[in-house]
Design a protein around this motif. Structure first.
Motif, short mmCIF file in Angstrom:
data_model
loop_
_atom_site.label_atom_id
_atom_site.label_comp_id
_atom_site.label_asym_id
_atom_site.label_seq_id
_atom_site.Cartn_x
_atom_site.Cartn_y
_atom_site.Cartn_z
N UNK A 86 0.82 -1.20 0.00
CA UNK A 86 0.00 0.00 0.00
C UNK A 86 0.86 1.25 0.00
N UNK A 87 0.55 2.17 -0.90
CA UNK A 87 1.26 3.44 -0.96
C UNK A 87 0.24 4.56 -1.08
N UNK A 88 0.35 5.56 -0.22
CA UNK A 88 -0.55 6.72 -0.25
C UNK A 88 0.20 7.88 -0.85
N UNK A 89 -0.25 8.35 -2.02
CA UNK A 89 0.42 9.48 -2.67
C UNK A 89 -0.54 10.11 -3.67
N UNK A 90 -0.51 11.42 -3.76
CA UNK A 90 -1.29 12.11 -4.78
C UNK A 90 -0.74 11.79 -6.16
N UNK A 91 -1.49 12.12 -7.19
CA UNK A 91 -0.98 11.93 -8.55
C UNK A 91 0.28 12.76 -8.73
N UNK A 92 0.24 13.99 -8.28
CA UNK A 92 1.40 14.87 -8.42
C UNK A 92 2.60 14.35 -7.64
N UNK A 93 2.35 13.66 -6.54
CA UNK A 93 3.44 13.19 -5.69
C UNK A 93 3.86 11.76 -5.92
N UNK A 94 3.30 11.08 -6.91
CA UNK A 94 3.65 9.70 -7.20
C UNK A 94 4.91 9.64 -8.06
N UNK A 95 5.95 9.05 -7.53
CA UNK A 95 7.20 8.93 -8.29
C UNK A 95 7.14 7.72 -9.21
N UNK A 96 8.03 7.71 -10.17
CA UNK A 96 8.13 6.55 -11.07
C UNK A 96 8.47 5.29 -10.27
N UNK A 97 9.32 5.44 -9.26
CA UNK A 97 9.72 4.28 -8.45
C UNK A 97 8.53 3.70 -7.70
N UNK A 98 7.69 4.54 -7.12
CA UNK A 98 6.50 4.08 -6.42
C UNK A 98 5.52 3.44 -7.41
N UNK A 99 5.32 4.09 -8.55
CA UNK A 99 4.42 3.54 -9.56
C UNK A 99 4.88 2.15 -10.00
N UNK A 100 6.18 2.02 -10.26
CA UNK A 100 6.70 0.73 -10.72
C UNK A 100 6.58 -0.35 -9.65
N UNK A 140 -8.71 10.39 -1.86
CA UNK A 140 -7.45 11.08 -2.20
C UNK A 140 -6.24 10.23 -1.81
N UNK A 141 -5.30 10.15 -2.74
CA UNK A 141 -4.02 9.52 -2.44
C UNK A 141 -3.87 8.09 -2.95
N UNK A 142 -4.85 7.58 -3.66
CA UNK A 142 -4.77 6.17 -4.08
C UNK A 142 -4.95 6.00 -5.58
N UNK A 143 -4.64 7.02 -6.37
CA UNK A 143 -4.85 6.93 -7.82
C UNK A 143 -4.04 5.81 -8.44
N UNK A 144 -2.77 5.72 -8.10
CA UNK A 144 -1.92 4.69 -8.71
C UNK A 144 -2.32 3.30 -8.23
#
Length: 240
Positions: A86-100, A140-144
């Motif tokens: 589980x990772x909580x991050x806005x779209x603007x705050x989502x890094x490539x590393x977290x997304x991957x 909020x925070x769970x888009x990815x």
């Protein structure tokens, strides 16, 4: 002959609750973990990092050996794709590393692990993939994270059609807010958060792991053999 289930991420949270529910129902359980098998239960732990696709061939070999040595079988009946992060991050705050990381565990890894395991699932078996209520409603925070689970839901429909000739079903269970140690255990430990969420849940409270496990176990039971390609949300009526 006893039925056998493989649960990914069965050392804690919803995976552990599901393992215990299936054991109570007379199902033999093998579960995966990442280094920590968790509290000892009547099940067989195997180490696996879901998302480390290069390790899947060896995992299949280890699983085949386990099935032969412990159960005298070459196959198993139920696959529960539960492992997650589980990772909580806005779209603007989502890094490539977290997304991957989310992609590797929740979708890419789950997709290719299922691919590797399909030859070992007995005809007439069942597959349950875990999604989330966040694929229906937004917080909020769970888009990815929710996007990965949306992909899981689409994949499951295609999977259900592909394995149907073998009599195998594939369905999604999508939990709502549930009191586990997932993502730091906030839904389990933060009473203020739990009380706030209760206001948007028709049943008036956050769910418990055993309640989600009961739904997964039901989807593996004989009474649901005519259900496939479906999304079953277990959220207590969250955001109705």
């Amino acid at each position: 002959m006893s039925r056998i289930a493989l649960i990914t991420g069965g050392n804690r949270g919803l995976g552990r609750a599901t393992a215990l529910a299936l054991i109570d129902a007379g199902v033999r359980v093998v579960y995966t973990h990442r280094g920590d098998p968790g509290e000892k239960i009547d099940a067989i732990p195997l180490e696996l990092t879901v998302g480390a696709i290069g390790s899947y061939d060896q995992f299949v070999v280890d699983l085949q050996r386990t099935l032969r040595d412990h159960f005298g079988r070459e196959d198993f009946d139920f696959l529960v794709n539960n492992a997650g992060v589980g990772v909580h991050a806005s779209i603007a705050g989502t890094t490539v590393e977290v997304f991957d990381q989310l992609l590797d565990v929740h979708f890419r890894g789950m997709f290719f692990l299922t691919q590797k395991l399909l030859p070992l699932i007995a005809d007439g078996g069942r597959i349950v993939n875990l999604s989330t209520g966040l694929a229906r409603f937004t917080t909020e925070g769970y888009a990815a994270y929710a996007s990965m689970k949306g992909a899981v839901e689409v994949f499951t429909r295609y999977l259900a059609k592909e394995v149907a000739p073998r009599g195998i079903t594939a369905n999604v269970v999508a939990p709502g807010a549930t009191a586990t140690d997932f993502a730091g255990g906030h839904l389990r430990d933060d009473e203020q958060l739990r009380a706030g969420l209760a206001q948007v849940i028709a049943m008036g409270r956050v769910g418990e792991p055993e309640e989600i496990a009961g739904v997964v176990a039901a989807m593996l039971g004989d009474g649901t053999r005519w259900i496939t390609g479906q999304r079953i949300e277990a959220s207590g009526g969250m955001f109705l």
